[in-house]
Scaffold this motif. Structure first.
Motif, mmCIF file in Angstrom:
data_model
loop_
_atom_site.group_PDB
_atom_site.id
_atom_site.type_symbol
_atom_site.label_atom_id
_atom_site.label_comp_id
_atom_site.label_asym_id
_atom_site.label_seq_id
_atom_site.Cartn_x
_atom_site.Cartn_y
_atom_site.Cartn_z
ATOM 1 N N GLN A 7 0.833 -1.196 0.000
ATOM 2 C CA GLN A 7 0.000 0.000 0.000
ATOM 3 C C GLN A 7 0.871 1.251 0.000
ATOM 4 O O GLN A 7 1.864 1.330 0.725
ATOM 5 N N PRO A 8 0.504 2.241 -0.809
ATOM 6 C CA PRO A 8 1.271 3.496 -0.810
ATOM 7 C C PRO A 8 1.171 4.192 0.544
ATOM 8 O O PRO A 8 0.283 3.914 1.339
ATOM 9 N N SER A 10 0.030 6.591 3.180
ATOM 10 C CA SER A 10 -1.280 7.241 3.300
ATOM 11 C C SER A 10 -1.121 8.728 3.565
ATOM 12 O O SER A 10 -0.059 9.196 3.988
ATOM 13 N N GLU A 13 -0.304 9.263 7.233
ATOM 14 C CA GLU A 13 1.091 8.929 7.525
ATOM 15 C C GLU A 13 2.015 10.045 7.023
ATOM 16 O O GLU A 13 2.965 10.435 7.703
ATOM 17 N N ASP A 47 -6.429 8.799 8.710
ATOM 18 C CA ASP A 47 -6.967 8.257 7.454
ATOM 19 C C ASP A 47 -8.453 7.957 7.512
ATOM 20 O O ASP A 47 -8.927 6.979 6.941
ATOM 21 N N LEU A 73 -1.310 11.847 -3.825
ATOM 22 C CA LEU A 73 -1.195 10.925 -2.698
ATOM 23 C C LEU A 73 -2.549 10.266 -2.412
ATOM 24 O O LEU A 73 -2.636 9.045 -2.239
ATOM 25 N N GLN A 74 -3.605 11.065 -2.390
ATOM 26 C CA GLN A 74 -4.954 10.542 -2.156
ATOM 27 C C GLN A 74 -5.363 9.595 -3.269
ATOM 28 O O GLN A 74 -5.871 8.507 -3.017
ATOM 29 N N ARG A 76 -3.492 7.824 -5.402
ATOM 30 C CA ARG A 76 -2.745 6.548 -5.364
ATOM 31 C C ARG A 76 -3.347 5.592 -4.337
ATOM 32 O O ARG A 76 -3.491 4.400 -4.589
ATOM 33 N N ASN A 77 -3.715 6.131 -3.178
ATOM 34 C CA ASN A 77 -4.321 5.293 -2.142
ATOM 35 C C ASN A 77 -5.719 4.822 -2.526
ATOM 36 O O ASN A 77 -6.078 3.680 -2.273
ATOM 37 N N ASP A 78 -6.502 5.694 -3.125
ATOM 38 C CA ASP A 78 -7.852 5.316 -3.552
ATOM 39 C C ASP A 78 -7.814 4.179 -4.568
ATOM 40 O O ASP A 78 -8.569 3.209 -4.469
ATOM 41 N N TRP A 80 -5.290 2.043 -5.085
ATOM 42 C CA TRP A 80 -4.772 0.834 -4.442
ATOM 43 C C TRP A 80 -5.876 0.125 -3.666
ATOM 44 O O TRP A 80 -6.033 -1.093 -3.760
ATOM 45 N N LYS A 81 -6.645 0.890 -2.893
ATOM 46 C CA LYS A 81 -7.728 0.288 -2.102
ATOM 47 C C LYS A 81 -8.787 -0.342 -2.993
ATOM 48 O O LYS A 81 -9.297 -1.419 -2.695
#
Length: 100
Positions: A7-8, A10, A13, A47, A73-74, A76-78, A80-81
């Motif tokens: 996971q990238p 967050s 983090e 988060d 950043l947001q 990449r996480n979206d 990935w999830k």
């Protein structure tokens, strides 16, 4: 689809480890600088709140970087999830291209 197992970093983090800790700032001080509630900052740091365009612009102003940094950043996480949550991935994989 290219799926990474890791996971990238967050948003929470990043805010905490790369900004608050090195700058010796509290969530309350960040909230004051952002002109938002401490709860908003706490939710970002844990988060539980996503970065919006407005929040990205505010964070960019406060920390001297770009809104695009926070939005990337947001995003990449979206992504990935979405790809690493079974129910969501199954739904995504059902999509079919439209023939022209």
């Amino acid at each position: 689809m290219n799926i990474t197992k890791r996971q990238p970093v967050s948003v929470g983090e990043m805010i905490t480890e790369e900004f608050l800790v090195p700058m010796r700032l509290t969530q309350g001080q960040l909230a004051e600088a952002m002109s938002v509630s401490r709860r908003t900052v706490n939710e970002l740091c844990n988060d539980r709140r996503a970065i919006t365009a407005d929040t990205a612009l505010i964070l960019a102003t406060v920390f001297g970087n770009s809104a695009q940094f926070w939005l990337n950043l947001q995003q990449r996480n979206d992504i990935w999830k979405a790809l690493n949550t079974t129910r969501r991935r199954v739904r995504i994989e059902k999509a079919k291209p439209i023939a022209a």
